[in-house]
Enzyme design. Structure first.
Site, PDB file in Angstrom:
ATOM      1  N   GLY A 197       0.765  -1.244   0.000  1.00 35.82           N
ATOM      2  CA  GLY A 197       0.000   0.000   0.000  1.00 35.82           C
ATOM      3  C   GLY A 197       0.788   1.283   0.000  1.00 35.82           C
ATOM      4  N   HIS A 272      12.573  -3.344 -21.986  1.00 37.83           N
ATOM      5  CA  HIS A 272      11.529  -4.361 -22.110  1.00 37.83           C
ATOM      6  C   HIS A 272      10.246  -3.829 -21.488  1.00 37.83           C
ATOM      7  CE1 HIS A 272      13.902  -5.049 -18.394  1.00 37.83           C
ATOM      8  NE2 HIS A 272      12.703  -5.120 -17.835  1.00 37.83           N
ATOM      9  N   ASP A 356      17.316   1.757 -16.518  1.00 38.92           N
ATOM     10  CA  ASP A 356      17.439   0.350 -16.168  1.00 38.92           C
ATOM     11  C   ASP A 356      18.230  -0.385 -17.252  1.00 38.92           C
ATOM     12  OD1 ASP A 356      16.576  -1.881 -14.418  1.00 38.92           O
ATOM     13  OD2 ASP A 356      15.456  -2.536 -16.189  1.00 38.92           O
ATOM     14  N   GLU A 386      22.255   2.209 -15.221  1.00 37.95           N
ATOM     15  CA  GLU A 386      22.594   1.021 -14.439  1.00 37.95           C
ATOM     16  C   GLU A 386      23.723   0.276 -15.154  1.00 37.95           C
ATOM     17  OE1 GLU A 386      20.705  -3.159 -12.710  1.00 37.95           O
ATOM     18  OE2 GLU A 386      19.677  -2.069 -14.309  1.00 37.95           O
ATOM     19  N   HIS A 459      17.461  -2.397  -4.595  1.00 38.09           N
ATOM     20  CA  HIS A 459      16.416  -3.415  -4.651  1.00 38.09           C
ATOM     21  C   HIS A 459      16.924  -4.727  -5.230  1.00 38.09           C
ATOM     22  CE1 HIS A 459      16.615  -1.588  -8.588  1.00 38.09           C
ATOM     23  NE2 HIS A 459      15.907  -2.573  -9.096  1.00 38.09           N
ATOM     24  N   ASP A 529      16.400 -10.380  -3.054  1.00 41.97           N
ATOM     25  CA  ASP A 529      15.066 -10.067  -3.547  1.00 41.97           C
ATOM     26  C   ASP A 529      14.176 -11.312  -3.417  1.00 41.97           C
ATOM     27  OD1 ASP A 529      12.856  -9.453  -5.172  1.00 41.97           O
ATOM     28  OD2 ASP A 529      13.973  -9.789  -7.026  1.00 41.97           O
ATOM     29  N   ARG A 533      13.071  -6.035   0.249  1.00 41.22           N
ATOM     30  CA  ARG A 533      12.043  -5.063  -0.135  1.00 41.22           C
ATOM     31  C   ARG A 533      10.874  -5.054   0.856  1.00 41.22           C
ATOM     32  NH1 ARG A 533      11.628  -6.556  -6.655  1.00 41.22           N
ATOM     33  NH2 ARG A 533      13.857  -6.340  -7.120  1.00 41.22           N
TER      34      ARG A 533
END
Length: 652
Positions: A197, A272, A356, A386, A459, A529, A533
């Protein structure tokens, strides 16, 4: 076979541009004249010195240096290299060079590990790098000296404001104890449709907290409409995700951030899309107009199908992430052209883009993107890529990349720094970190050095506190089920906090801009991951770490040397690392001791540690870092002394 040369016979090599010493530089603007001066002791036995230089797919050129003088047994040779002539018809280039010392029947070659220091070998190996960039290449001045904060939007804060609700999304209301979705084992399919949220309204509500950390730049995980909680599977680039509050929440954040003098960087996932997107539309959620659902779709050639429709190119073989075909001009210009995606959000007020997987974006894409973004922002928007390695010499998919030659990136994510810090703290040996810092400082243009995104966690990595706390006790056989609930043991937590304070001090004081992954500053834990997170622990912060990060933020704000001050390593041996920042009228010395015992280290003058505001007594404790500044006792105007001096004298 190695050739051993006594120290008394080793030559020295200096570079100058005009009257300025450039010996620690390997990147220059096209048109600059580089003067190489080589001093070779007669004991070396060299009768001539030659510069051998070549580029990718270019033959070597041998340029003899001119003998100019002999003094006290030292022969001096000089060569002026015209970088414009070297580049020919181009205004940029990447070259590799070495010096040859001719000694009658044999030749010695320079060999370097860090682009500054060198040895002499009997064969050619490990040349120096010479990067020539366009004459007008600069990076946005506003970025240097700031602190960046990286937010995974769904996990930061649930703000008050209207958000959309999706029937196909799972809402986990256990913010304090919630565990993200995870696969049984890495690589298994995972829906990633569980949300906690967090939204853009919430980020705007927490700007005062961020300002207390000294934050001046917010880097947001992707915010465009997408199926997953991480949003790296973009569904529609022209729509802010409704679960984050949509465009209303985004515009609110932009306005509030502007008032707080905080710039916003967006995550550009342009390599992508998601398979559940307007452009691919595998499931018909966008009306059946995508490349997968309609063979006559206008997006059909935006992707590469090996066998239509079920076999197509993806990012790293992940079926839900079909790879875009940027050889298709319409696809490419959708992002890079005037009026395209990149310009749209710059005109809305963002400070720039983080790209990215920049290695997978073609040169034509990056060239066009830079032109459009810089034109739309009067040169002020930042373009950050990146890249996980040394970006000056990066090769990807068989091609040498030209990120820093003036037409593409402003900066990159500084993963080499992270690797160097982790090795330093684990091995208690400063040599690798010193080599990394020296190499990057020598191969990147100076404006890039001061714009690097210095990170300890993202992340994509384990939480830095977990990495440092677990150390050699890492359990490589643990299952995801175990890692989901695993926390640091008390002794691991103590170790992690101690080492993280040291790591963060280095991160904040070397050249570049420190980037804090949300929650690292308050002791968030987590393995790979998705366990890195978790939701931010509001009300359960580690007070010791938070105070340290706030102090680091204040030091960067109060000392302009961190904007673009010179960087020089003074000492790197065993666990002791000493480096200096100098510029804009001040000089700071940073002492780092990763060893297990205290170390004596002498500095000149009376100095205090900015972190503790205590006078330096000549000894640095184990697993500690200090930021020293001169504080001479002298009369000030009207009989006053600085606040720093008052505090230091009071402690005495």
């Amino acid at each position: 076979m190695l050739t051993k040369i006594s120290m008394s016979a080793m030559p020295t090599i200096r570079k100058t541009v005009g009257t300025a010493d450039a010996s620690d530089r390997g990147a220059f603007a096209c048109g600059e004249q580089i003067r190489f001066t080589v001093e070779a002791p007669r004991r070396l036995g060299a009768s001539a010195v030659v510069l051998r230089i070549g580029g990718d797919n270019l033959p070597d050129r041998d340029l003899p240096l001119t003998f100019t003088a002999t003094e006290e047994g030292i022969d001096r040779y000089c060569l002026v290299l015209d970088t414009a002539e070297l580049c020919g018809k181009e205004t940029d280039g990447l070259f590799f060079y070495e010096f040859l010392f001719l000694r009658g029947m044999d030749t010695l070659f320079t060999s370097t590990d860090n682009q500054v220091d060198f040895t002499l070998e009997s064969y050619s190996d490990r040349r120096f790098v010479l990067l020539i960039h366009e004459p007008n290449y600069t990076t946005p001045a506003w970025f240097g000296g700031r602190v960046m904060y990286h937010i995974f939007v769904d996990r930061f804060f649930c703000g008050q404001g209207e958000v959309a609700k999706r029937e196909d999304a799972i809402l986990n209301e256990d913010w304090e104890n919630g565990i993200p979705q995870y696969a049984e084992k890495n690589g298994d399919k995972l829906a990633n449709n569980m949300f906690f949220g967090g939204n853009l309204w919430g980020i705007a509500e927490k700007l005062d907290y961020l300002k207390s950390l000294g934050v001046g730049v917010l880097y947001l995980s992707p915010i465009f409409r997408a199926y997953s909680n991480h949003k790296y599977d973009t569904g529609d680039y022209c729509e802010i995700d409704g679960m984050f509050g949509g465009e209303a929440a985004f515009l609110n954040l932009l306005q509030k951030a502007k008032e707080a003098d905080i710039k916003i960087l967006l995550d550009g996932v342009f390599n992508h899309t998601g398979d559940n997107s307007r452009y691919f539309d595998r499931y018909g959620a966008y009306g059946g107009i995508g490349a997968y659902s309609d063979p006559d779709s206008p997006y059909r050639d935006w992707y590469r199908f090996r066998s239509y429709p079920d076999q197509y190119e993806t990012w790293w073989g992940i079926e839900i992430l079909p790879k875009l075909n940027h050889d298709n001009e319409v696809c490419r210009k959708f992002f890079t052209d005037k009026g395209g995606v990149c310009e749209k959000y710059v005109q809305m007020g963002i400070g720039g883009w983080r790209l990215d997987v920049a290695d997978e974006l073609p040169d034509s894409f990056l060239d066009e993107l830079r032109t459009t973004v810089k034109d739309a922002s009067n040169g002020e928007a930042l373009i950050l890529g990146e890249v996980w390695e040394n970006a000056a010499v990066k090769e990807a998919y068989g091609s040498r990349r030209r990120y820093f030659r003036g037409g593409q990136l402003d900066s990159v994510m500084n993963y080499p720094l992270r690797n160097g810090i982790l090795q330093y703290l684990s091995e208690k040996d400063a040599s690798f970190l010193a080599m990394t810092l020296t190499e990057l400082y020598a191969t990147y243009p100076r404006c890039v050095c001061h714009s690097l995104m210095n990170l300890l966690g993202t992340h994509d990595t384990e939480r830095i506190l977990t990495v440092l706390g677990v150390g050699e006790e890492w359990d490589y056989e643990a299952t995801n089920e175990e890692l989901a609930y695993r926390r640091l043991l008390p002794h691991q937590l103590d170790r992690g906090v101690t080492l993280l304070k040291m790591a963060a001090t280095i991160q904040y004081t070397v050249y570049g801009v420190p980037s804090v992954f949300y929650g690292d500053e308050v002791g968030m834990e987590g393995y790979h991951d998705p366990f890195c997170r978790r939701p931010y622990p509001w009300g359960r912060e580690n007070a010791e770490l938070l105070a340290h990060y706030r102090r680091l933020g204040a030091i960067r704000r109060e000392h302009p040397v961190f904007i673009d001050g010179d960087f020089r390593i003074e000492y790197a041996e065993g666990g002791l690392l000493v480096y200096r920042r100098q510029g804009r009228g001040e000089e700071l010395t940073i002492l780092c001791n990763a060893g297990d015992t205290a170390v004596l280290y002498e500095v000149h003058g009376r100095q205090i540690d900015l972190l503790t505001e205590k006078p330096y007594q000549g000894e640095i404790e184990a697993n500690t870092a200090l930021i020293l500044t001169h504080t001479e006792k002298k009369e000030k105007k009207h009989g006053t002394v600085s606040k720093t001096e008052k505090k230091a004298e009071a402690r005495q």
